[in-house]
Enzyme design. Structure first.
Site, PDB file in Angstrom:
ATOM      1  N   LYS A 286     -11.790 -17.072  17.545  1.00 27.75           N
ATOM      2  CA  LYS A 286     -12.040 -16.184  16.400  1.00 27.75           C
ATOM      3  C   LYS A 286     -11.105 -14.989  16.520  1.00 27.75           C
ATOM      4  O   LYS A 286     -11.161 -14.237  17.487  1.00 27.75           O
ATOM      5  CB  LYS A 286     -13.502 -15.719  16.401  1.00 27.75           C
TER       6      LYS A 286
ATOM      7  N   LYS B 269     -20.849  -2.963   7.457  1.00 30.68           N
ATOM      8  CA  LYS B 269     -21.607  -2.600   8.654  1.00 30.68           C
ATOM      9  C   LYS B 269     -21.871  -1.099   8.655  1.00 30.68           C
ATOM     10  O   LYS B 269     -21.015  -0.326   8.207  1.00 30.68           O
ATOM     11  CB  LYS B 269     -20.779  -2.923   9.911  1.00 30.68           C
TER      12      LYS B 269
ATOM     13  N   ASP C 150     -13.064  -7.760  17.667  1.00 30.37           N
ATOM     14  CA  ASP C 150     -13.668  -8.973  17.132  1.00 30.37           C
ATOM     15  C   ASP C 150     -12.690 -10.160  17.162  1.00 30.37           C
ATOM     16  O   ASP C 150     -13.004 -11.244  16.697  1.00 30.37           O
ATOM     17  CB  ASP C 150     -14.185  -8.718  15.705  1.00 30.37           C
TER      18      ASP C 150
ATOM     19  N   GLU D 206     -18.516 -13.629   8.885  1.00 30.48           N
ATOM     20  CA  GLU D 206     -17.171 -14.107   8.565  1.00 30.48           C
ATOM     21  C   GLU D 206     -16.564 -14.987   9.654  1.00 30.48           C
ATOM     22  O   GLU D 206     -15.699 -15.814   9.381  1.00 30.48           O
ATOM     23  CB  GLU D 206     -16.250 -12.901   8.297  1.00 30.48           C
TER      24      GLU D 206
ATOM     25  N   ASP E  15     -20.550 -10.466   6.168  1.00 31.98           N
ATOM     26  CA  ASP E  15     -20.406 -10.082   7.577  1.00 31.98           C
ATOM     27  C   ASP E  15     -20.538 -11.284   8.519  1.00 31.98           C
ATOM     28  O   ASP E  15     -20.288 -11.162   9.716  1.00 31.98           O
ATOM     29  CB  ASP E  15     -21.453  -9.004   7.913  1.00 31.98           C
TER      30      ASP E  15
ATOM     31  N   ARG F 112     -17.660 -17.464  11.488  1.00 32.43           N
ATOM     32  CA  ARG F 112     -17.852 -18.913  11.349  1.00 32.43           C
ATOM     33  C   ARG F 112     -16.999 -19.479  10.216  1.00 32.43           C
ATOM     34  O   ARG F 112     -16.613 -20.645  10.246  1.00 32.43           O
ATOM     35  CB  ARG F 112     -19.341 -19.216  11.164  1.00 32.43           C
TER      36      ARG F 112
HETATM   37  N1  BES Z   1     -18.450  -9.643  14.747  1.00 31.16           N
HETATM   38  C1  BES Z   1     -19.842  -9.737  14.454  1.00 31.16           C
HETATM   39  C2  BES Z   1     -20.687 -10.065  15.679  1.00 31.16           C
HETATM   40  C3  BES Z   1     -20.794  -8.999  16.725  1.00 31.16           C
HETATM   41  C4  BES Z   1     -21.858  -8.138  16.725  1.00 31.16           C
HETATM   42  C5  BES Z   1     -19.852  -8.906  17.719  1.00 31.16           C
HETATM   43  C6  BES Z   1     -21.982  -7.176  17.710  1.00 31.16           C
HETATM   44  C7  BES Z   1     -19.971  -7.946  18.699  1.00 31.16           C
HETATM   45  C8  BES Z   1     -21.037  -7.078  18.687  1.00 31.16           C
HETATM   46  C9  BES Z   1     -20.090 -10.838  13.425  1.00 31.16           C
HETATM   47  O1  BES Z   1     -19.065 -11.089  12.548  1.00 31.16           O
HETATM   48  C10 BES Z   1     -21.257 -10.408  12.625  1.00 31.16           C
HETATM   49  O2  BES Z   1     -21.152  -9.433  11.949  1.00 31.16           O
HETATM   50  N2  BES Z   1     -22.361 -11.156  12.702  1.00 31.16           N
HETATM   51  C11 BES Z   1     -23.529 -10.830  11.988  1.00 31.16           C
HETATM   52  C12 BES Z   1     -24.009 -12.104  11.351  1.00 31.16           C
HETATM   53  C13 BES Z   1     -25.077 -11.928  10.327  1.00 31.16           C
HETATM   54  C14 BES Z   1     -24.566 -11.150   9.151  1.00 31.16           C
HETATM   55  C15 BES Z   1     -25.553 -13.292   9.894  1.00 31.16           C
HETATM   56  C16 BES Z   1     -24.561 -10.294  12.974  1.00 31.16           C
HETATM   57  O3  BES Z   1     -24.645 -10.812  14.096  1.00 31.16           O
HETATM   58  O4  BES Z   1     -25.259  -9.352  12.630  1.00 31.16           O
HETATM   59 ZN    ZN Z   2     -17.200 -10.607  13.255  1.00 29.00          ZN
HETATM   60 MN    MN Z   3     -19.115  -9.795  10.868  1.00 26.83          MN
END
Ligand code: BES
Ligand code: ZN
Ligand code: MN
Length: 515
Positions: A274, A286, A297, A362, A360, A364
């Protein structure tokens, strides 16, 4: 006027070399580090007897006793020797370093301790690895290297510089191979940490692609980069959708490694990273606090690039194709919207579609494209994807254990073993099919934000793109950042994962029991 966003030169890792001599005889050694073995009565390792001959008034065991030393791994007793010793007038300091039970982890801790105690100095000579070189060289080198990492963009320059040179004393050229392999693993950790730490006002998808070109050049890998026009032509709808809000458009990066003796029968591993160079969350923005660390990320992509760079040096016996799906998840009038439907690679009517219910989620979406490409075009035997994918994995595992999902028990066990051995522990999570229903979308093949348990539903989403191959998914969002200096990690992005992949792919038969 100078370019305001040019990265200044960064500190380099210490140079690590072998030297058959006893440590205090190493020319230019300002510091020597000797191992201390715990037990009923403490013992000193190699180098101590010779030092006692050169400085008869020096009572090292007496010093340890006076300091109540225990010999536990990473404990340091520092003793100043103004004026040096016979045979080395440059020597200024003796470090007595605990090696505990002499397991790999203990030698890693000892390496860390030496790094922290020798910052800003020129040369340290040590017999710590000579105590048990077959076990100790790699973890010691990894510890001393990674604990030396820093990244700096101050006008005044770095606060500290790593020791310039680490000499592994009482070790001869028989350990050349072991040393170069160890340096390769340590450098991969350093490189992935560096890439993850570079701020996103420099690090956009094109910048990441340039890093891949540099790596390919230096490591003799084949490389291909897709720009946004090529991505559109070939139907990478996930990457394009996620990248659509950014003025710096997405890239797909491919690096190819083949071992020297590759034949038609040599199996292929696809590594998919990723590469979100910044994750604002998109229109599902966010909150500020959650965004501060999102420059990293692209850690999964950094791990893939750093691993690819080191495969030859660790003697990887299988083919490896590294793919990095790089995009910036930004906010603008052209950002993808909640409710949009994206068509993944290859973009034709056979391609899976995703309904974007949360912009968010993104990671996947870009991984899906790269995995679908891998299955169709690389035709690998095994796929491993690496991603900072979900905040939920951090809730589940905390910040010191990474998440592992796999549809194949042997592959899972191999990766768990490699991770444990190299000090990047992973915990296997369930790919529970009972949550599969949650992926359902009323209009597309899947919903990109299927709800809780989020780390599992994210993994289930990705599983559809693994083509039924043995597949593992590393969700490293838990360990992507180190909150404070701890062991070989320095505060900030961790680059966690490259050592694990190299330990695995550098083993004699990485796919034994898998293909
Ligand atoms: N990049 C984030 C995941 C992340 C969170 C990495 C904290 C490092 C620290 C990912 O893209 C994300 O935002 N995931 C969301 C998914 C949700 C919207 C389904 C999450 O985990 O809140
Ligand atoms: Zn992310
Ligand atoms: Mn995200």
């Amino acid at each position: 006027m100078a370019d305001a966003i040019t990265l200044p030169p960064q500190v380099s890792p210490p140079a690590v070399t072998l030297d058959e001599r006893v440590p205090h005889a190493v020319a230019g050694a300002e510091v020597i580090a000797l191992p201390v073995l715990p037990g009923e009565s403490l013992m000193l390792g190699p180098g101590a007897a010779a030092l006692a001959d050169a400085a008869s008034d020096l009572d090292l065991l007496g010093i340890l006793e006076a300091e109540h030393a225990s010999g536990k791994a990473g404990e340091v007793v520092s003793y100043v020797v103004p004026g040096g010793v016979r045979g080395n007038k440059a020597l200024r300091r003796i470090l007595l370093v605990g090696v505990g039970a002499q397991r790999p982890v203990d030698f890693r801790r000892a390496g860390v301790a030496v790094a922290r105690a020798t910052r800003d100095l020129s040369t340290v000579a040590t017999t710590i690895p000579a105590l048990d070189p077959d076990v100790a060289v790699e973890p010691f080198v990894v510890g001393v290297t990674l604990a030396s990492f820093s990244f700096d963009w101050r006008a005044s320059g770095p606060v500290h510089r790593p020791v310039g040179s680490v000499v592994l004393a009482e070790l001869g050229s028989a350990y050349d191979g072991s040393l170069s392999r160890s340096v390769a693993v340590a450098t991969a950790g350093w490189r992935s940490r560096f890439l993850a730490t570079v701020p996103s006002n420099i690090k956009n998808p094109a910048w990441l692609a340039e890093q891949a070109l540099t790596i390919a050049d230096a490591s003799g890998l084949k490389v291909k980069v897709w720009d946004e026009q090529q991505l559109a032509k070939e139907g990478f709808g996930g990457l394009l959708g996620v990248g659509s809000g950014s003025p710096t458009p997405p890239r797909l990066i491919r690096l190819d490694y083949a071992p020297p003796k590759a034949s038609r029968k040599t199996p292929t591993v696809a590594l998919v990273g990723k590469g979100i160079t910044f994750d604002t969350g998109g229109l599902n923005l966010k909150p500020g606090d959650s965004m501060t660390t999102m420059k990293r990320d692209m850690t999964g992509g950094a791990i893939v690039l750093s691993t690819m760079a080191a495969l030859a040096a660790v003697g990887c016996p299988v083919r490896v194709v590294g793919l990095v799906a790089a995009a910036e998840n930004a906010v603008s009038g052209s950002s993808m919207r909640p409710g949009d439907v994206l068509r993944h690679f290859p973009g034709d009517k056979t391609a899976r579609t995703s309904e974007v219910t949360n912009t968010d989620a993104e990671g996947r979406l870009v991984l899906a494209d790269a995995m679908a490409y891998a299955v169709a075009q690389v035709k690998p035997d095994v796929i491993v994807d690496v991603a900072t994918l979900t905040g939920a994995i951090k809730v589940a595992l905390g910040q010191q254990v990474g998440g592992l999902f796999a549809n194949h028990d042997v592959l899972a066990a191999i990766l768990e073993g490699a991770a444990e051995a190299t000090g990047e522990p992973l915990w296997r999570m369930p790919l529970s099919s009972t949550y599969e229903d949650k992926l359902a979308s009323p209009i597309a093949d899947a919903d990109n934000s299927a709800g809780t348990p989020q780390a599992i539903t994210a993994a289930l989403f990705l599983q559809h793109f693994a083509g039924g191959l043995p597949w593992a998914h590393l969700d490293l969002a838990s360990v992507g950042d180190t909150p404070e200096d701890r062991d070989e990690w320095t505060k900030g992005p961790s680059g966690w994962g490259a050592r694990t992949l190299l330990t695995w792919l550098g083993s004699p038969e990485p796919l034994a029991g898998v293909v």
